[in-house]
Design a protein around this motif. Structure first.
Motif, PDB file in Angstrom:
ATOM      1  N   LEU A 119       0.830  -1.203   0.000  1.00 29.11           N
ATOM      2  CA  LEU A 119       0.000   0.000   0.000  1.00 29.11           C
ATOM      3  C   LEU A 119       0.866   1.256   0.000  1.00 29.11           C
ATOM      4  O   LEU A 119       0.604   2.200  -0.754  1.00 29.11           O
ATOM      5  N   ALA A 120       1.879   1.280   0.858  1.00 33.93           N
ATOM      6  CA  ALA A 120       2.763   2.445   0.911  1.00 33.93           C
ATOM      7  C   ALA A 120       3.467   2.646  -0.432  1.00 33.93           C
ATOM      8  O   ALA A 120       3.609   3.772  -0.911  1.00 33.93           O
ATOM      9  N   SER A 121       3.881   1.547  -1.046  1.00 30.54           N
ATOM     10  CA  SER A 121       4.589   1.630  -2.331  1.00 30.54           C
ATOM     11  C   SER A 121       3.691   2.146  -3.445  1.00 30.54           C
ATOM     12  O   SER A 121       4.176   2.757  -4.403  1.00 30.54           O
ATOM     13  N   ALA A 122       2.388   1.888  -3.340  1.00 32.40           N
ATOM     14  CA  ALA A 122       1.449   2.317  -4.376  1.00 32.40           C
ATOM     15  C   ALA A 122       1.052   3.780  -4.238  1.00 32.40           C
ATOM     16  O   ALA A 122       0.392   4.322  -5.133  1.00 32.40           O
ATOM     17  N   CYS A 123       1.471   4.422  -3.151  1.00 30.04           N
ATOM     18  CA  CYS A 123       1.236   5.857  -3.004  1.00 30.04           C
ATOM     19  C   CYS A 123       2.256   6.617  -3.850  1.00 30.04           C
ATOM     20  O   CYS A 123       3.361   6.146  -4.100  1.00 30.04           O
ATOM     21  N   ASP A 124       1.886   7.806  -4.264  1.00 35.27           N
ATOM     22  CA  ASP A 124       2.769   8.615  -5.096  1.00 35.27           C
ATOM     23  C   ASP A 124       3.802   9.380  -4.278  1.00 35.27           C
ATOM     24  O   ASP A 124       4.859   9.750  -4.802  1.00 35.27           O
ATOM     25  N   TYR A 125       3.500   9.609  -3.012  1.00 32.60           N
ATOM     26  CA  TYR A 125       4.391  10.341  -2.113  1.00 32.60           C
ATOM     27  C   TYR A 125       4.044   9.873  -0.718  1.00 32.60           C
ATOM     28  O   TYR A 125       2.864   9.708  -0.398  1.00 32.60           O
ATOM     29  N   VAL A 126       5.052   9.649   0.132  1.00 33.44           N
ATOM     30  CA  VAL A 126       4.776   9.049   1.439  1.00 33.44           C
ATOM     31  C   VAL A 126       5.471   9.807   2.567  1.00 33.44           C
ATOM     32  O   VAL A 126       6.691  10.015   2.535  1.00 33.44           O
ATOM     33  N   VAL A 147       2.016 -10.590  -5.292  1.00 32.33           N
ATOM     34  CA  VAL A 147       1.110  -9.559  -5.810  1.00 32.33           C
ATOM     35  C   VAL A 147       1.721  -8.166  -5.672  1.00 32.33           C
ATOM     36  O   VAL A 147       1.619  -7.341  -6.580  1.00 32.33           O
ATOM     37  N   ILE A 148       2.370  -7.910  -4.544  1.00 32.01           N
ATOM     38  CA  ILE A 148       2.873  -6.561  -4.302  1.00 32.01           C
ATOM     39  C   ILE A 148       4.269  -6.339  -4.855  1.00 32.01           C
ATOM     40  O   ILE A 148       4.733  -5.191  -4.908  1.00 32.01           O
ATOM     41  N   GLU A 149       4.952  -7.396  -5.279  1.00 29.15           N
ATOM     42  CA  GLU A 149       6.329  -7.233  -5.767  1.00 29.15           C
ATOM     43  C   GLU A 149       6.463  -6.183  -6.874  1.00 29.15           C
ATOM     44  O   GLU A 149       7.391  -5.349  -6.829  1.00 29.15           O
ATOM     45  N   PRO A 150       5.579  -6.164  -7.895  1.00 29.16           N
ATOM     46  CA  PRO A 150       5.750  -5.159  -8.947  1.00 29.16           C
ATOM     47  C   PRO A 150       5.716  -3.727  -8.431  1.00 29.16           C
ATOM     48  O   PRO A 150       6.508  -2.880  -8.871  1.00 29.16           O
ATOM     49  N   ARG A 154       8.933  -1.287  -8.315  1.00 27.22           N
ATOM     50  CA  ARG A 154       8.835  -0.013  -9.032  1.00 27.22           C
ATOM     51  C   ARG A 154       9.301   1.131  -8.146  1.00 27.22           C
ATOM     52  O   ARG A 154       9.935   2.077  -8.614  1.00 27.22           O
ATOM     53  N   LYS A 155       8.997   1.041  -6.859  1.00 25.90           N
ATOM     54  CA  LYS A 155       9.320   2.130  -5.936  1.00 25.90           C
ATOM     55  C   LYS A 155      10.771   2.091  -5.469  1.00 25.90           C
ATOM     56  O   LYS A 155      11.449   3.129  -5.436  1.00 25.90           O
ATOM     57  N   ILE A 156      11.281   0.921  -5.086  1.00 26.88           N
ATOM     58  CA  ILE A 156      12.607   0.872  -4.459  1.00 26.88           C
ATOM     59  C   ILE A 156      13.642   0.112  -5.280  1.00 26.88           C
ATOM     60  O   ILE A 156      14.812   0.066  -4.908  1.00 26.88           O
ATOM     61  N   GLY A 157      13.204  -0.476  -6.415  1.00 30.72           N
ATOM     62  CA  GLY A 157      14.135  -1.210  -7.259  1.00 30.72           C
ATOM     63  C   GLY A 157      14.148  -2.698  -6.931  1.00 30.72           C
ATOM     64  O   GLY A 157      13.828  -3.111  -5.816  1.00 30.72           O
ATOM     65  N   LYS A 158      14.531  -3.490  -7.900  1.00 35.76           N
ATOM     66  CA  LYS A 158      14.516  -4.946  -7.745  1.00 35.76           C
ATOM     67  C   LYS A 158      15.525  -5.431  -6.699  1.00 35.76           C
ATOM     68  O   LYS A 158      15.252  -6.363  -5.942  1.00 35.76           O
ATOM     69  N   GLU A 179      15.938   5.921   2.339  1.00 35.25           N
ATOM     70  CA  GLU A 179      17.083   5.905   1.425  1.00 35.25           C
ATOM     71  C   GLU A 179      16.780   5.146   0.136  1.00 35.25           C
ATOM     72  O   GLU A 179      17.300   5.488  -0.931  1.00 35.25           O
ATOM     73  N   LYS A 180      15.921   4.128   0.212  1.00 31.78           N
ATOM     74  CA  LYS A 180      15.568   3.352  -0.970  1.00 31.78           C
ATOM     75  C   LYS A 180      14.468   4.010  -1.795  1.00 31.78           C
ATOM     76  O   LYS A 180      14.185   3.581  -2.915  1.00 31.78           O
ATOM     77  N   GLY A 181      13.815   5.040  -1.239  1.00 30.33           N
ATOM     78  CA  GLY A 181      12.800   5.767  -1.995  1.00 30.33           C
ATOM     79  C   GLY A 181      11.368   5.423  -1.679  1.00 30.33           C
ATOM     80  O   GLY A 181      10.450   5.988  -2.269  1.00 30.33           O
ATOM     81  N   LEU A 182      11.149   4.509  -0.729  1.00 26.09           N
ATOM     82  CA  LEU A 182       9.768   4.182  -0.352  1.00 26.09           C
ATOM     83  C   LEU A 182       9.130   5.359   0.375  1.00 26.09           C
ATOM     84  O   LEU A 182       8.001   5.750   0.076  1.00 26.09           O
TER      85      LEU A 182
END
Length: 255
Positions: A119-126, A147-150, A154-158, A179-182
């Motif tokens: 859910l946090a990753s699917a937000c545009d800004y956190v 399910v949430i991996e993509p 997308r947010k913090i990199g593979k 630091e990872k961008g989440l």
């Protein structure tokens, strides 16, 4: 829209062109199927509401932000179709956030596990606090964050997603997530976070809503295939959740 019962709630309020969606559940703000469905429907309605420019997604209380999937419901799954349907609920929410016409700002006041990280990753800004540690615990219970991996990748990199997934018993700090961008911003207290969140969202809501809508589409370019990918992933989880390993692990965690 406001649904409240002993099994949790979804509430939405609109003020100053900002829709605040709050979810809550007695079990650390976890998600059973009916709440996933209600959150998806709420997001879809708000997406088409011309009185809204910005969405704030938050959870109830000052404890965990979201514990992910409901353990009780995971334990009650008895066949593949039930499993796929349950995990498709998370796919529905992520796709609704992805396709929402509004910028979604997350408010993460506490720990996020599994689907909560999604859910946090699917937000545009956190916005988050120093209590907002994260963990992907799925491998530890015999499934995986399929399910949430993509959306996490997308947010913090593979690479960071791999680290988070394979350390399934370990918490990553809010600083690591920042630091990872989440997390876009982190704060020492909830009060500080809320003041900054209010200032930020009011400023965003003053911008041209058409510009915000177009930028939202740019932010989520190259994700249209998620309309099938996430449900394929839900099928993987739906099968794995039936394993003896997962049932035993869930029962141990509930003790």
């Amino acid at each position: 829209m406001n649904t409240t019962n002993t099994n949790g709630f979804i509430e939405s309020k609109i003020n100053n062109n900002i829709a605040t969606i709050t979810f809550g559940h007695p079990a650390s703000n976890s998600f059973p199927t009916h709440l996933l469905k209600e959150l998806t429907e709420t997001l879809n309605v708000i997406s088409e509401n011309n009185a809204v420019s910005i969405v704030i997604l938050k959870s109830q209380g000052d404890g965990a932000f979201c514990a992910g999937a409901s353990f009780d419901e995971l334990l009650s799954i008895n066949n593949f179709e039930e499993g796929k349907t349950f995990f498709s609920g998370f796919a529905n929410v992520i796709n609704a956030m992805r396709t929402c016409n509004k910028i979604i700002v997350g408010r993460v006041q506490g720990k996020a596990v599994g689907g909560g990280v999604g859910l946090a990753s699917a937000c545009d800004y956190v916005f988050a606090t120093q209590k907002a540690s994260i963990k992907l615990s799925e491998l530890a219970i015999g499934i995986g964050p399929f399910v949430i991996e993509p959306v996490v990748s997308r947010k913090i990199g593979k690479t960071a997603t791999t680290q988070l997934t394979l350390t399934a018993h370990d918490w990553k700090t809010p600083q690591w997530a920042f630091e990872k961008g989440l997390y876009s911003e982190i704060f020492d207290s909830t009060d500080e976070m809320d003041l900054a969140l209010e200032k930020f969202t009011l400023k965003l809501a003053s911008y041209n809503p058409d510009s915000l809508k177009e930028m939202k589409q740019v932010f989520w370019e190259n994700t249209t295939h998620w309309s099938t990918l996430l449900y394929d992933r839900a099928a993987i989880s739906g099968q794995l959740v039936l394993s003896d390993f997962t049932k035993n692990a869930l029962n141990q965690l509930k003790k």
